[in-house]
Design a protein around this motif. Structure first.
Motif, PDB file in Angstrom:
ATOM      1  N   UNK A 167       0.850  -1.206   0.000  1.00  0.00           N
ATOM      2  CA  UNK A 167       0.000   0.000   0.000  1.00  0.00           C
ATOM      3  C   UNK A 167       0.878   1.246   0.000  1.00  0.00           C
ATOM      4  N   UNK A 168       1.837   1.269   0.912  1.00  0.00           N
ATOM      5  CA  UNK A 168       2.740   2.412   1.005  1.00  0.00           C
ATOM      6  C   UNK A 168       4.161   1.962   0.693  1.00  0.00           C
ATOM      7  N   UNK A 169       4.919   2.863   0.131  1.00  0.00           N
ATOM      8  CA  UNK A 169       6.306   2.520  -0.195  1.00  0.00           C
ATOM      9  C   UNK A 169       7.129   3.769  -0.393  1.00  0.00           C
ATOM     10  N   UNK A 170       8.404   3.651  -0.127  1.00  0.00           N
ATOM     11  CA  UNK A 170       9.319   4.785  -0.242  1.00  0.00           C
ATOM     12  C   UNK A 170      10.515   4.341  -1.075  1.00  0.00           C
ATOM     13  N   UNK A 171      10.914   5.166  -2.018  1.00  0.00           N
ATOM     14  CA  UNK A 171      12.131   4.905  -2.800  1.00  0.00           C
ATOM     15  C   UNK A 171      13.196   5.901  -2.359  1.00  0.00           C
TER      16      UNK A 171
ATOM     17  N   UNK B 129      26.479   9.461 -16.520  1.00  0.00           N
ATOM     18  CA  UNK B 129      26.182  10.370 -17.635  1.00  0.00           C
ATOM     19  C   UNK B 129      24.699  10.343 -17.982  1.00  0.00           C
ATOM     20  N   UNK B 130      23.945   9.421 -17.356  1.00  0.00           N
ATOM     21  CA  UNK B 130      22.479   9.414 -17.489  1.00  0.00           C
ATOM     22  C   UNK B 130      21.836   9.593 -16.099  1.00  0.00           C
ATOM     23  N   UNK B 131      22.548  10.283 -15.201  1.00  0.00           N
ATOM     24  CA  UNK B 131      22.111  10.363 -13.802  1.00  0.00           C
ATOM     25  C   UNK B 131      20.732  10.976 -13.607  1.00  0.00           C
ATOM     26  N   UNK B 132      20.451  12.083 -14.296  1.00  0.00           N
ATOM     27  CA  UNK B 132      19.155  12.752 -14.105  1.00  0.00           C
ATOM     28  C   UNK B 132      18.010  11.832 -14.518  1.00  0.00           C
ATOM     29  N   UNK B 133      18.192  11.169 -15.657  1.00  0.00           N
ATOM     30  CA  UNK B 133      17.122  10.303 -16.160  1.00  0.00           C
ATOM     31  C   UNK B 133      16.954   9.067 -15.272  1.00  0.00           C
ATOM     32  N   UNK B 134      18.049   8.601 -14.705  1.00  0.00           N
ATOM     33  CA  UNK B 134      17.948   7.460 -13.791  1.00  0.00           C
ATOM     34  C   UNK B 134      17.122   7.844 -12.568  1.00  0.00           C
ATOM     35  N   UNK B 135      17.358   9.045 -12.034  1.00  0.00           N
ATOM     36  CA  UNK B 135      16.554   9.523 -10.900  1.00  0.00           C
ATOM     37  C   UNK B 135      15.080   9.543 -11.282  1.00  0.00           C
ATOM     38  N   UNK B 136      14.792  10.115 -12.444  1.00  0.00           N
ATOM     39  CA  UNK B 136      13.387  10.202 -12.871  1.00  0.00           C
ATOM     40  C   UNK B 136      12.763   8.819 -13.001  1.00  0.00           C
ATOM     41  N   UNK B 137      13.549   7.839 -13.474  1.00  0.00           N
ATOM     42  CA  UNK B 137      12.964   6.507 -13.659  1.00  0.00           C
ATOM     43  C   UNK B 137      12.682   5.822 -12.321  1.00  0.00           C
ATOM     44  N   UNK B 138      13.501   6.090 -11.299  1.00  0.00           N
ATOM     45  CA  UNK B 138      13.157   5.565  -9.965  1.00  0.00           C
ATOM     46  C   UNK B 138      11.903   6.263  -9.424  1.00  0.00           C
ATOM     47  N   UNK B 139      11.772   7.572  -9.691  1.00  0.00           N
ATOM     48  CA  UNK B 139      10.559   8.276  -9.256  1.00  0.00           C
ATOM     49  C   UNK B 139       9.338   7.724  -9.995  1.00  0.00           C
ATOM     50  N   UNK B 140       9.536   7.280 -11.254  1.00  0.00           N
ATOM     51  CA  UNK B 140       8.430   6.676 -12.004  1.00  0.00           C
ATOM     52  C   UNK B 140       7.808   5.491 -11.264  1.00  0.00           C
ATOM     53  N   UNK B 141       8.619   4.778 -10.487  1.00  0.00           N
ATOM     54  CA  UNK B 141       8.077   3.634  -9.731  1.00  0.00           C
ATOM     55  C   UNK B 141       7.015   4.109  -8.734  1.00  0.00           C
TER      56      UNK B 141
ATOM     57  N   UNK C  36       1.199   5.213  -7.480  1.00  0.00           N
ATOM     58  CA  UNK C  36       0.486   6.153  -6.614  1.00  0.00           C
ATOM     59  C   UNK C  36       1.080   6.275  -5.222  1.00  0.00           C
ATOM     60  N   UNK C  37       2.379   6.071  -5.105  1.00  0.00           N
ATOM     61  CA  UNK C  37       3.013   6.116  -3.783  1.00  0.00           C
ATOM     62  C   UNK C  37       3.681   7.472  -3.569  1.00  0.00           C
TER      63      UNK C  37
END
Ligand code: SF4
Length: 725
Positions: free
Chosen positions: A308-312, A322-334, A339-340
């Motif tokens: 139900x709840x989760x934290x990344x 060299x893809x650091x920003x996009x990697x962050x965004x993809x973890x946020x996509x989870x 809906x967490x």
């Protein structure tokens, strides 16, 4: 808005601090990471000498606990190697001098070089271990004191990818969506690229708090770190493959209906493209790229999706690419696809490495930024800041270049550099090149408390104070603005960094813009400058911080209680209120392994040292616990090269070599190596790292480069290093 409850933290133990006759306790915070743990410093009332440290239970973040760095931090205050007088290079030797002589020389060089080459010939390379007040004043000093566009800071090497990732996905860069106490209410935690147990140890009680409630822990890391050791699932991925891993998890979440379709429809944009793109990252494909067993990818996705709840939570391990920003965004996509976010136990955060890594990136010491997280090329932002500073908008220069690009420009556009609270001769990638860049300068000024590896190369070194001698604010990993209370002393002839740049501005004839008598006066100007910006501090006062034990930004008025948790209304910081579900293909690291350099090198931290080690390597207790770097390598890899535990190994990349003792361990992948980065000169692993920059955030790719290893031969070790450790 639901207010942050202090009872969710760890602070409620009754405690009577021990005070002795003739001593006082100063309630302050540790400077050695973004946790900013509360601590009491014992001070002699007569001499103002720093005597020791005592627990401080009234600060909720750490509830009295301190890690080895925090316990020892006070020892730098009385350290015999502190700089107590200005130094000027005379006949090649740094020689003690007076402030007047040092200031006269600096100001004459600024004037001479700017008259020949223009205002932008001066570069200011700043740091994020300073208070908000100092970070703010550095941005103002560069633009209005020196008139140069060239200012950037060492946070470019640690927090910039997270900042860009957050900005492009949710429109706001506050490192955590909620107070740290939210972590305890997660049903699942995904920690990626962070050895939390070593690098942010006082976060572990929050992880244990969640585990005590039954939460599952997933750790994504190439190494079996102390954090990964206690995980339910360890995703032991090949360095540089986080985007493929997260795409694989997203594939399973979507395929198995573990997403929150209502949340996606109402609060995000871009899902269709994400769904389409992640189709090809089935578990087998993701496994082939990452090296993680496909069953583990499926299991992790199910654990995360069904909770139900989760934290990344993540850190430099996923960001310094060299893809650091996009990697962050993809973890946020989870979090966004399930809906967490926006409630207790649900959200995402990056662990801030530098003490003020959060506040230091908000108030104008980034190349393209003005205070309050404003953009320097935004006409409305420029007009607002010009009115606060009392200058014409045309006097504020445009955007400059990033920290590593400043170093690459030395001797070319930038002929003089002022370095503040930073040590790029250890912390920058490819430090051999950095040494060559610094040699090209016409004039190099360094402001520091110790003679760092970078300060050793300067023409003038100005002695600054240590953190316990500062008053001011910092902003911790949660986005909580706290009050650093200092001791009112400046040993020898040292001065506070803000005072130094104000005095240089005075001598440059720009003193009318730098009339500050205290950090609180600077903070009050910062409040006005930040008003209406994304990072709005206008409602925060020193008194309010003390009353509330910290105030979370944004805080737009004095009546406002601050904002412990972002996105509670599920509105993201874009005009339509929707978060962006961006899509990213796996491209891999900038430098690939090949026949000549067949192994992946990754770097990181140890619990005993802070950043470039300029402070912690001088503290005997910490130095004894971890005196030198070492090379972690898998037993099979060691056997193939005939390397035994403790034997010296030559590690080489296309940029350089160092010699380090082997630590043979199964806790690392067979295709990878790990070396911590806190040492300089011949022990600096950054001789090897790749300066390739993420084009969006300009963070260098510290976390992956291609190397080869060989057992060190007799007689080839540099002076002072022995064959067996
Ligand atoms: Fe806390 Fe970080 Fe200091 Fe350790 S180094 S005591 S975790 S602030």
């Amino acid at each position: 808005m639901q207010q942050h409850s202090q009872n969710d933290d760890f602070s409620q133990r009754p405690y009577e601090p021990i005070t002795r006759e003739g001593e006082s306790l100063v309630a302050t915070h540790c400077a050695f990471c973004g946790m900013q743990c509360g601590m009491n410093i014992r001070v002699d009332n007569d001499t103002m000498a720093v005597l020791g440290v005592e627990p401080r239970y009234d600060f909720p973040m750490n509830g009295g606990r301190l890690c080895p760095k925090g316990v020892s931090a006070y020892r730098q205050a009385e350290h015999t190697e502190r700089l107590l007088k200005p130094l000027i290079r005379k006949n090649g030797v740094l020689t003690e001098s007076s402030w007047d002589e040092a200031y006269d020389l600096i100001v004459s060089k600024i004037k001479e070089l700017q008259s020949k080459h223009g205002k932008d010939t001066i570069g200011l390379y700043s740091g994020s271990s300073m208070t908000n007040e100092k970070c703010y004043i550095m941005g103002k000093f560069a633009r209005i004191g020196l008139g140069t566009k060239h200012i950037d800071y060492n946070g470019r090497y640690c927090m910039s990818a997270a900042a860009t990732g957050f900005n492009q996905t949710v429109g706001i860069d506050r490192g955590s969506t909620g107070p740290w106490s939210d972590i305890k209410f997660a049903d699942v935690l995904l920690i990626a690229g962070s050895n939390t147990a070593e690098c942010h140890p006082l976060s572990m009680p929050y992880v244990w708090g969640a585990r005590d409630r039954g939460a599952k822990l997933i750790v994504a890391d190439p190494r079996q770190t102390k954090t990964a050791l206690v995980a339910d699932i360890h995703l032991d991925l090949r360095p540089g493959t986080d985007i493929a891993l997260t795409n694989g998890i997203l594939h399973v979440l979507i395929n198995e209906g573990l997403i929150d379709r209502a949340f996606i429809d109402e609060h995000t944009a871009g899902f269709e493209a994400l769904e389409e793109m992640t189709r090809k990252y089935d578990p087998a494909t993701a496994s082939g790229i990452t090296g993680v067993a496909s069953e583990k990818i499926v299991e992790a996705a199910r654990l995360f999706g069904r909770a139900k709840n989760g934290f990344v939570l993540f850190a430099r391990g996923i960001e310094q690419h060299s893809t650091g920003s996009d990697t962050v965004s993809n973890y946020v996509n989870l979090c966004l696809t399930t809906g967490k976010v926006g409630r207790k136990g649900a959200g995402f955060a990056t662990f801030t490495g530098q003490g003020n890594g959060q506040g230091g990136r908000e108030h104008g010491q980034k190349a393209d930024q003005l205070p309050g997280y404003r953009k320097i090329y935004d006409p409305a932002a420029r007009a607002h800041i010009a009115s606060v500073w009392g200058v014409d908008e045309s006097e504020i220069p445009g955007p400059g270049i990033s920290a590593y690009e400043i170093l690459q420009s030395l001797g070319e556009e930038i002929k003089m550099m002022i370095l503040v609270c930073s040590n790029p001769m250890v912390s920058a990638p490819s430090v051999g090149d950095v040494g060559e860049y610094l040699k090209k300068l016409d004039f190099f000024v360094c402001i520091d408390m110790f003679l760092s590896e970078s300060a050793e190369l300067a023409d003038v070194v100005l002695p600054s104070t240590v953190w316990v001698e500062d008053n001011g604010t910092t902003t911790n990993v949660e986005g909580r603005v706290i009050h650093i209370k200092g001791i009112d002393r400046t040993p020898g002839e040292s001065k506070r960094d803000w005072k130094i740049v104000c005095e240089i501005a005075e001598r440059l004839g720009r003193g009318q813009y730098f009339q500050f008598d205290s950090p609180e006066e600077i903070f009050n100007e910062l409040r006005t400058a930040s008003k209406g910006g994304i990072a709005d501090y206008s409602g925060i006062t020193y008194d309010k911080i003390d009353r509330m034990n910290g105030v979370f930004w944004p805080c737009p008025s004095e009546e406002h209680e601050g904002t412990p948790r972002l996105f509670e209304d599920l509105k993201f910081n874009f005009p339509d209120g929707r978060a962006r579900l961006l899509t990213f293909e796996h491209t891999g690291p900038n430098e690939k392994v090949d026949a000549e350099y067949p192994i992946i090198l990754t770097t990181g931290r140890v619990v005993f040292h802070y950043l470039s080690g300029n402070q912690t390597r001088r503290i005997e207790a910490l130095r004894k616990l971890c005196p030198d770097p070492y090379l972690e390598l898998h037993p099979n890899l060691a056997a193939r090269h005939g390397i035994g535990n403790g034997e010296m190994v030559k590690v080489s990349s296309r940029r350089g070599s160092i010699f380090v003792p082997a630590k043979v361990t199964k806790a690392i992948r067979e295709d990878s190596l790990f070396v911590p980065y806190h040492w300089g000169k011949q022990l600096a692993i950054n001789h090897l790292t790749n300066p390739a920059l993420d084009p969006k955030s300009k963070i260098p790719e510290f976390k992956v480069c291609a190397v080869k290893i060989e057992k060190a031969k007799k007689g080839e070790l540099p002076n002072g290093q022995s064959a067996v450790h």
